[in-house]
Design an enzyme around this catalytic site. Structure first.
Site, PDB file in Angstrom:
ATOM      1  N   ARG A  98       0.822  -1.251   0.043  1.00  0.00           N
ATOM      2  CA  ARG A  98       0.055   0.008  -0.010  1.00  0.00           C
ATOM      3  C   ARG A  98       0.908   1.381   0.137  1.00  0.00           C
ATOM      4  NH1 ARG A  98      -4.093  -1.273   4.784  1.00  0.00           N
ATOM      5  NH2 ARG A  98      -2.433  -2.152   5.593  1.00  0.00           N
ATOM      6  N   ASP A 111       0.971   5.480   0.551  1.00  0.00           N
ATOM      7  CA  ASP A 111       0.202   6.673   1.173  1.00  0.00           C
ATOM      8  C   ASP A 111      -0.397   7.604   0.371  1.00  0.00           C
ATOM      9  OD1 ASP A 111       1.130   5.539   3.495  1.00  0.00           O
ATOM     10  OD2 ASP A 111       3.012   6.752   3.530  1.00  0.00           O
ATOM     11  N   TYR A 156      11.744   1.837  -2.818  1.00  0.00           N
ATOM     12  CA  TYR A 156      11.102   3.157  -3.225  1.00  0.00           C
ATOM     13  C   TYR A 156      12.380   4.015  -3.371  1.00  0.00           C
ATOM     14  CZ  TYR A 156       6.851   2.018  -0.759  1.00  0.00           C
ATOM     15  OH  TYR A 156       5.505   1.605  -0.351  1.00  0.00           O
ATOM     16  N   ARG A 184       9.274   8.126   4.311  1.00  0.00           N
ATOM     17  CA  ARG A 184       9.156   9.521   4.667  1.00  0.00           C
ATOM     18  C   ARG A 184       9.635  10.102   5.843  1.00  0.00           C
ATOM     19  NH1 ARG A 184       2.827  10.595   3.430  1.00  0.00           N
ATOM     20  NH2 ARG A 184       3.626  12.880   4.223  1.00  0.00           N
TER      21      ARG A 184
END
Length: 307
Positions: free
Chosen positions: A63, A65, A123, A210
């Site tokens: 998933r 954000d 990522y 993040r």
């Protein structure tokens, strides 16, 4: 390896299918389907239902954000109707909003699962480090006007490699049962005005990347030293950690699977970084319990599998 593949229109695909999906997350409240807000999953399932003429439920490799982008989100679903490769790709894309696209479709065995068979996720976080605000790249990068020392950020980040309790970097509302994750690598490199944070692990906690980036920017600005990330990691307390970096700079660029599943290999995104020339799956995965478990290999007694 080629950037162009022909789509078969002569044979119908049946059973379980895997899709490669790309999306700009700016207009969506994350991947997961929601009743009260737009989601990428909801948009994709709506388009698939148009082609199948009945409801479709998809399962994703991970998933993302709200506001986060993806260039290689892998999903699977069980098709209720036979359709060709061309029909699935072209038909679904014709019914999708312009900020979501299906890149490929493949038949996979019934025991394939986009989430539970993934060996790793990767990522890339993009920071445009210059005096003036971004214009053409504004939806795909985070802007930092203060000079960043990418080498210092890279040195500090190496404390995160390996299996750790990442409580200091998980969101307060994170629903994971365990804060333990295995980070395979994290690299911070400068390419002109772009500072790229490239990170791969077995899985990630809510806001984990993040939150790591937010702390690394403090190091890059010179506000914190090289040992800052190690100090935060040892605290195991999010309330004592740093800020959360904006979502717009984060891109989900790879879900890694065993070659036996036969999923296509693609260049890593986003296309802003095509000059790096790295293709998916090029790096060796570390010897760790999660990789062994997902590949069905025997594990030593007492080893844990964290996701």
């Amino acid at each position: 390896m080629t950037l162009f593949r022909s789509l078969d229109d002569s044979q119908s695909l049946r059973g379980r299918l895997a899709l490669g999906v790309e999306y700009d997350g700016s207009a969506y409240c994350g991947w997961q389907r929601l009743k009260h807000a737009p989601s990428v999953q909801g948009e994709l399932e709506r388009a698939l239902a148009k082609v199948a003429s009945q409801p479709i439920t998809v399962h994703a490799s991970g998933r993302t954000d709200s506001g986060v982008h993806a260039t290689r989100q892998v999903v699977h679903f069980d098709t209720p109707v036979p359709r060709s490769q061309k029909a699935w790709v072209f038909g679904v894309n014709a019914n999708l909003a312009r900020d979501v696209a299906v890149r490929w479709v493949r038949e996979v065995p019934d025991d394939f699962h986009a989430r539970f068979k993934a060996l790793a996720r990767r990522y890339r976080y993009l920071i445009l480090n210059q005096m003036s605000r971004p214009v053409l790249e504004r939806a795909n990068v985070t802007w930092c006007r203060d000079p960043l020392d990418a080498d210092a950020m890279h040195r500090a980040a190496q404390a995160l490699v390996g299996e750790h309790d990442f409580s200091s970097f998980r969101a307060a509302g994170c629903q994971s049962k365990t804060p333990w994750r295995h980070l395979h690598f994290i690299e911070v490199r400068r390419h002109g005005p772009l500072v790229v944070i490239d990170v791969q692990g077995n899985a990630f906690l809510h806001h984990m990347v993040r939150n790591i980036v937010g702390a690394l920017v403090s190091v890059g600005r010179g506000e914190q030293g090289d040992g800052y990330i190690a100090e935060l990691l040892a605290l195991k307390d999010r309330t004592l950690s740093d800020v959360t970096a904006p979502a717009c700079g984060l891109h989900f660029v790879d879900s890694l699977y065993d070659d036996a599943w036969g999923l296509p290999r693609e260049p890593l995104g986003p296309n802003l970084l095509a000059f790096l020339g790295e293709w998916t799956g090029e790096r060796e995965l570390p010897d760790c319990p999660m990789v062994e478990f997902r590949r069905g290999e025997p594990r030593a007694k007492g080893t844990s599998v964290a996701e």
